[in-house]
Design a protein around this motif. Structure first.
Motif, PDB file in Angstrom:
ATOM      1  N   ILE A   1       0.823  -1.206   0.000  1.00  0.00           N
ATOM      2  CA  ILE A   1       0.000   0.000   0.000  1.00  0.00           C
ATOM      3  C   ILE A   1       0.858   1.256   0.000  1.00  0.00           C
ATOM      4  N   GLY A   2       0.641   2.089  -1.014  1.00  0.00           N
ATOM      5  CA  GLY A   2       1.276   3.409  -1.059  1.00  0.00           C
ATOM      6  C   GLY A   2       2.774   3.360  -0.891  1.00  0.00           C
ATOM      7  N   SER A   3       3.264   3.989   0.151  1.00  0.00           N
ATOM      8  CA  SER A   3       4.710   4.101   0.341  1.00  0.00           C
ATOM      9  C   SER A   3       5.367   2.739   0.553  1.00  0.00           C
ATOM     10  N   GLU A   4       4.575   1.739   0.916  1.00  0.00           N
ATOM     11  CA  GLU A   4       5.152   0.397   1.070  1.00  0.00           C
ATOM     12  C   GLU A   4       5.750  -0.112  -0.237  1.00  0.00           C
ATOM     13  N   ILE A   5       5.232   0.387  -1.351  1.00  0.00           N
ATOM     14  CA  ILE A   5       5.755  -0.048  -2.646  1.00  0.00           C
ATOM     15  C   ILE A   5       7.177   0.472  -2.823  1.00  0.00           C
ATOM     16  N   GLY A   6       7.430   1.640  -2.265  1.00  0.00           N
ATOM     17  CA  GLY A   6       8.790   2.168  -2.294  1.00  0.00           C
ATOM     18  C   GLY A   6       9.147   2.904  -3.572  1.00  0.00           C
ATOM     19  N   ILE A   7       8.140   3.299  -4.339  1.00  0.00           N
ATOM     20  CA  ILE A   7       8.403   4.033  -5.572  1.00  0.00           C
ATOM     21  C   ILE A   7       7.555   5.302  -5.573  1.00  0.00           C
ATOM     22  N   ASP A   8       8.205   6.425  -5.774  1.00  0.00           N
ATOM     23  CA  ASP A   8       7.530   7.717  -5.606  1.00  0.00           C
ATOM     24  C   ASP A   8       6.241   7.852  -6.413  1.00  0.00           C
ATOM     25  N   VAL A   9       6.349   7.614  -7.722  1.00  0.00           N
ATOM     26  CA  VAL A   9       5.158   7.822  -8.557  1.00  0.00           C
ATOM     27  C   VAL A   9       4.019   6.901  -8.167  1.00  0.00           C
ATOM     28  N   LEU A  10       4.328   5.817  -7.484  1.00  0.00           N
ATOM     29  CA  LEU A  10       3.272   4.870  -7.124  1.00  0.00           C
ATOM     30  C   LEU A  10       2.739   5.117  -5.717  1.00  0.00           C
ATOM     31  N   GLU A  11       3.118   6.246  -5.131  1.00  0.00           N
ATOM     32  CA  GLU A  11       2.676   6.537  -3.759  1.00  0.00           C
ATOM     33  C   GLU A  11       1.143   6.517  -3.638  1.00  0.00           C
ATOM     34  N   PRO A  12       0.388   7.062  -4.612  1.00  0.00           N
ATOM     35  CA  PRO A  12      -1.072   7.029  -4.457  1.00  0.00           C
ATOM     36  C   PRO A  12      -1.696   5.675  -4.793  1.00  0.00           C
ATOM     37  N   CYS A  13      -0.857   4.659  -4.987  1.00  0.00           N
ATOM     38  CA  CYS A  13      -1.378   3.382  -5.484  1.00  0.00           C
ATOM     39  C   CYS A  13      -1.205   2.254  -4.478  1.00  0.00           C
ATOM     40  N   SER A  14      -1.978   1.212  -4.704  1.00  0.00           N
ATOM     41  CA  SER A  14      -1.705  -0.062  -4.055  1.00  0.00           C
ATOM     42  C   SER A  14      -1.354  -1.069  -5.135  1.00  0.00           C
ATOM     43  N   MET A  15      -0.660  -2.109  -4.702  1.00  0.00           N
ATOM     44  CA  MET A  15      -0.189  -3.092  -5.669  1.00  0.00           C
ATOM     45  C   MET A  15      -0.479  -4.472  -5.112  1.00  0.00           C
TER      46      MET A  15
END
Lengths: 341, 341
Positions: A279-293
């Motif tokens: 979730i968000g910052s857990e992804i560790g990639i700036d542009v993907l901050e508003p995202c979940s994966m």
DNA sequence: ATTAGCACTCGTGATATGTGAGTGCTAACA
DNA sequence: TGTTAGCACTCACATATCACGAGTGCTAAT
């Protein structure tokens, strides 16, 4: 710790936020969700939940939105994966199992399916072809300068490679193909090395020249088989994520998805064998901050190998995505393990 | 009619507008472009050009922007297609001619190349495979239930089809393949009908059962070959078009590009043999009103067949796009006519 | 025919104002 | 002690107002 009532309030807030994309106020919760408590009570609980870090306030006079920690709790303890319908299952089965034959097409189609069902961005990698065993092999003359090498694995996966081979004759190619197949059948593709190809040379005394020429070409072609290939679909769906309404931000994300290196980096973090949610910052990639994966993997011959990845806004329908990813990953596991073929 | 000076002013205005995306004022023209006339004179000419329909004013106190008619004049008489660089040519050649072998991959790669070079949306269709002549053919056993039929044309194009054929044996498949190839070689794919397949049956007395079974399957598979396949790339570039900054509009256009029917409708309007440019409303499709479309076609065995289509904002670099489309279309013509292979 | 000058237009961006959704806190109540 | 009604307070957002200036069209001088 967190009380049961707080958990139910958190759930209601996140569900509502997933629905509306608007900060959720205490009155909304007390009216829309039958928790049997007044907005004032909810207000108090919300203040507590914010102190605990599960909620945040965009500004003083606004409602609350979930924090990454809130989503984490939601994802870990509040999601019930709905099972997908029989029709959907049949559609997936028919599209994945019947019409397709090349590994690349399978991954492409699977990725497309996930993107269509979830309305999110989907990435599917194909399993490492070279871990499978050789089941069939042919060479075909294409033009005077090109030969097509077609490999089939025991899992029913086809791969074709182009060889630059001049002045060949289909009759000779057939001879060589047969000999190659006979000596290599059942061998794992990655184990097919120069040594095993050289064995072939003895059996093909009559064709010395062409075999000498063929060996390095064949070796190079086989080497290329262990590159990661990935198939990404549904990029256009990022436009529905309100965080990317700004066309600059949207383009940034589009470009991220266009860059293979970025994606491979992302893929390396996929844990094998089980569904995982970042979730968000857990992804560790700036542009993907508003995202979940949401990631998963599927198996080839029992070993975890191919990867599935879905990226969307934090406020996605987690239950739905999980069930779809699960079903597709199982279907792909079956497919690449030769069951059902 | 329009004077030479008016034409030069129109050219300057459109060039400036292509650069800046801002309405162009008379002062800008008189300062940036060495026409040797004052802003007042230019103002007068601009008023005339507006009256003639070549320019329009977003509002009274703004500069002018080109109308569709203005772009039309610009495109018809003011564009000088710059030739593309040797490096670019080499890159195109190496990517299109050397690494690729399946028709679908060629179209995919060509479309990708155009999108990358122009930063616009590109669509490439593959030529009708069934107009080519059969040069090679093989059947390969994939699994117990699947057989792969691989066809090669005299132009070096490969196409593989999956057949549902149970309980086959590679030895029998080889026999049938050889017989089929011998009786069909040189035949146009679309001419391969039941009659010619039946002839094969006589020659394969020993394999009666399987041949009976194969014929309808083969016929159906061949029928599927005359569908239009199109490859679209660079959709993300629409985000750079200022008219689509609004993410709703952008999504609308994305969805248009996702719908095969819409695109096929678009393709039907492509004139064979020559580059054609449609501007805004000339395209005849609402969502594409802010766009221009450049189309061309390439030849297969002398007949015009495959199509190339580039869509971008009206204020695109026409000269550049034209030269790239031209070069790629020539390269594809060569490729599919067997030259250089 | 060209151009300098000037009054006029009107979109844009800054500033002020009002509204309302939502809050936190207090006090009353069960 | 937990719950709730009431209320003052906050602040983003929408709307209205205003000043600015880029750009125009027209007129008169060259």
């Amino acid at each position: 710790m967190i009380s049961d009532r707080q958990l139910r309030i958190l759930e209601a807030i996140i569900n509502d936020f997933i629905d509306t994309a608007q900060p959720v106020g205490s009155r909304t919760i007390s009216k829309k969700y039958p928790l049997g408590i007044s907005s004032a009570t909810i207000r108090n609980e919300m203040a507590d939940l914010e102190e605990l870090g599960y909620l945040q306030q965009p500004h003083t006079s606004a409602g609350r939105i979930p924090s990454d920690l809130g989503y984490r709790l939601y994802v870990d303890s509040l999601i019930n994966p709905h099972s997908i319908s029989v029709e959907e299952k049949e559609l997936i089965q028919s599209l994945l199992l019947h019409k397709i034959i090349e590994a690349t097409d399978v991954a492409n189609q699977a990725s497309e399916l996930i993107a269509n069902f979830t309305h999110l961005v989907s990435i599917v990698t194909i399993p490492q072809f070279n871990k499978c065993k050789l089941a069939n092999l042919k060479m075909m003359k294409i033009t005077d300068a090109k030969v097509l090498l077609i490999l089939v694995t025991n899992t029913g996966v086809v791969k074709s490679l182009q060889l630059a081979l001049t002045n060949t004759d289909q009759f000779i190619l057939d001879k060589i193909s047969d000999t190659l197949l006979n000596s290599l059948i059942g061998e794992t593709i990655e184990n097919i090395d120069v040594r095993s190809i050289l064995k072939m040379k003895e059996k093909l005394q009559g064709f010395g020249n062409i075999v000498d020429y063929l060996i390095p070409i064949l070796r190079d072609a086989l080497k290329g088989l262990n590159e990661t290939e990935l198939y990404i679909k549904g990029e256009e769906n990022i436009l529905t994520i309100s965080e990317f309404n700004d066309s600059d931000k949207a383009r940034q994300l589009f470009n991220f998805f266009k860059s293979e290196e970025s994606l491979i980096q992302l893929l390396e973090a996929v844990e094998p064998n089980r569904i995982s949610i970042k979730i968000g910052s857990e992804i560790g990639i700036d542009v993907l901050e508003p995202c979940s994966m949401i990631t998963s993997s599927y198996k080839v011959d029992g070993k975890s190998d191919g990867k599935i990845l879905v990226i969307g806004p934090k406020r996605m329908d987690y239950g739905n995505v999980i069930s779809i990813v699960n079903y597709i990953s199982n279907t792909l596991s079956e497919l690449f393990s030769g069951i059902n073929l």
